[in-house]
Design a protein around this motif. Structure first.
Motif, mmCIF file in Angstrom:
data_model
loop_
_atom_site.group_PDB
_atom_site.id
_atom_site.type_symbol
_atom_site.label_atom_id
_atom_site.label_comp_id
_atom_site.label_asym_id
_atom_site.label_seq_id
_atom_site.Cartn_x
_atom_site.Cartn_y
_atom_site.Cartn_z
ATOM 1 N N LEU A 35 29.123 42.435 55.472
ATOM 2 C CA LEU A 35 29.640 43.788 55.696
ATOM 3 C C LEU A 35 29.214 44.728 54.579
ATOM 4 O O LEU A 35 28.838 45.876 54.845
ATOM 5 C CB LEU A 35 31.164 43.757 55.820
ATOM 6 C CG LEU A 35 31.842 45.078 56.138
ATOM 7 C CD1 LEU A 35 31.366 45.623 57.482
ATOM 8 C CD2 LEU A 35 33.356 44.899 56.146
ATOM 9 N N LEU A 36 29.236 44.263 53.346
ATOM 10 C CA LEU A 36 28.812 45.091 52.217
ATOM 11 C C LEU A 36 27.336 45.461 52.323
ATOM 12 O O LEU A 36 26.971 46.632 52.171
ATOM 13 C CB LEU A 36 29.081 44.359 50.895
ATOM 14 C CG LEU A 36 28.633 45.087 49.636
ATOM 15 C CD1 LEU A 36 29.481 46.323 49.411
ATOM 16 C CD2 LEU A 36 28.702 44.155 48.442
ATOM 17 N N SER A 39 26.791 47.872 55.179
ATOM 18 C CA SER A 39 27.343 49.187 54.835
ATOM 19 C C SER A 39 26.423 49.949 53.887
ATOM 20 O O SER A 39 26.212 51.163 54.062
ATOM 21 C CB SER A 39 28.720 49.033 54.194
ATOM 22 O OG SER A 39 29.612 48.454 55.095
ATOM 23 N N LEU A 42 23.447 51.042 55.846
ATOM 24 C CA LEU A 42 23.816 52.151 56.714
ATOM 25 C C LEU A 42 23.906 53.451 55.924
ATOM 26 O O LEU A 42 23.421 54.498 56.383
ATOM 27 C CB LEU A 42 25.154 51.858 57.399
ATOM 28 C CG LEU A 42 25.650 52.905 58.385
ATOM 29 C CD1 LEU A 42 24.715 52.996 59.586
ATOM 30 C CD2 LEU A 42 27.061 52.564 58.836
ATOM 31 N N ALA A 43 24.486 53.389 54.741
ATOM 32 C CA ALA A 43 24.587 54.593 53.908
ATOM 33 C C ALA A 43 23.200 55.086 53.495
ATOM 34 O O ALA A 43 22.927 56.297 53.524
ATOM 35 C CB ALA A 43 25.437 54.305 52.674
ATOM 36 N N CYS A 74 22.706 51.073 62.306
ATOM 37 C CA CYS A 74 23.909 51.636 62.922
ATOM 38 C C CYS A 74 24.350 50.777 64.115
ATOM 39 O O CYS A 74 25.541 50.472 64.260
ATOM 40 C CB CYS A 74 23.641 53.072 63.361
ATOM 41 S SG CYS A 74 25.120 53.972 63.822
ATOM 42 N N PHE A 77 25.811 47.588 62.739
ATOM 43 C CA PHE A 77 27.144 47.834 62.192
ATOM 44 C C PHE A 77 28.180 47.883 63.309
ATOM 45 O O PHE A 77 29.251 47.255 63.221
ATOM 46 C CB PHE A 77 27.123 49.145 61.398
ATOM 47 C CG PHE A 77 28.352 49.409 60.589
ATOM 48 C CD1 PHE A 77 28.581 48.733 59.405
ATOM 49 C CD2 PHE A 77 29.277 50.356 61.004
ATOM 50 C CE1 PHE A 77 29.713 48.982 58.642
ATOM 51 C CE2 PHE A 77 30.406 50.612 60.248
ATOM 52 C CZ PHE A 77 30.624 49.919 59.069
ATOM 53 N N HIS A 86 35.847 42.764 61.197
ATOM 54 C CA HIS A 86 37.007 43.304 60.494
ATOM 55 C C HIS A 86 38.149 42.286 60.436
ATOM 56 O O HIS A 86 38.951 42.305 59.510
ATOM 57 C CB HIS A 86 37.466 44.614 61.132
ATOM 58 C CG HIS A 86 37.792 44.509 62.584
ATOM 59 N ND1 HIS A 86 36.822 44.326 63.553
ATOM 60 C CD2 HIS A 86 38.978 44.546 63.233
ATOM 61 C CE1 HIS A 86 37.401 44.267 64.737
ATOM 62 N NE2 HIS A 86 38.700 44.380 64.572
#
Length: 130
Positions: A35-36, A39, A42-43, A74, A77, A86
């Motif tokens: 996830l990190l 993320s 994605l950023a 994206c 994600f 999650h």
């Protein structure tokens, strides 16, 4: 003899609970890392997508087509969240919280690691009842 058996049962339950939670930790840590990484990617993709001067001049779909890295990250994600990342990230704490809910009926609780916490019973004067 009965209290000895109850103590043994509690210790066996505590060992099994700590074992179950500790077995979930490595998988949860892997999902956290995934996830990190996604993320951060994605950023970075969003930053390049938003800083492209052509983004404002073309349609949304063409803008996404011109930035395949951002589009793929994206979609990845979103797919990870639909797959339940999650919940997998916090699986050990979900187990501990559910155990706490059940254990409150028996005046007990547990730590995040699964170690049992015995609570003493409140008397009527301590609980505010007269």
């Amino acid at each position: 003899m009965k209290s000895v058996e109850q103590a043994e049962d509690l210790m066996a339950f505590e060992r099994r609970l700590t074992e179950s939670i500790s077995c979930l930790q490595p998988a949860a840590n892997r999902w956290r890392m995934i996830l990190l990484v996604v993320s951060v990617l994605l950023a970075a993709g969003a930053w390049s997508w938003l800083n492209d001067p052509n983004t404002q001049k073309v349609s949304f779909y063409l803008s996404l087509w011109n930035h395949p890295f951002f589009t793929i990250v994206c979609i990845t994600f979103i797919a990870l969240f639909f797959a339940g990342i999650h919940r997998r990230v916090v699986a050990p704490s979900i187990i501990a919280d559910r155990c706490r809910t059940v254990l409150t009926e028996y005046n007990m609780s547990c730590e995040d690691t699964g170690k049992l916490i015995l609570k003493r019973k409140q008397s009527d004067s301590e609980s505010g009842l007269h």
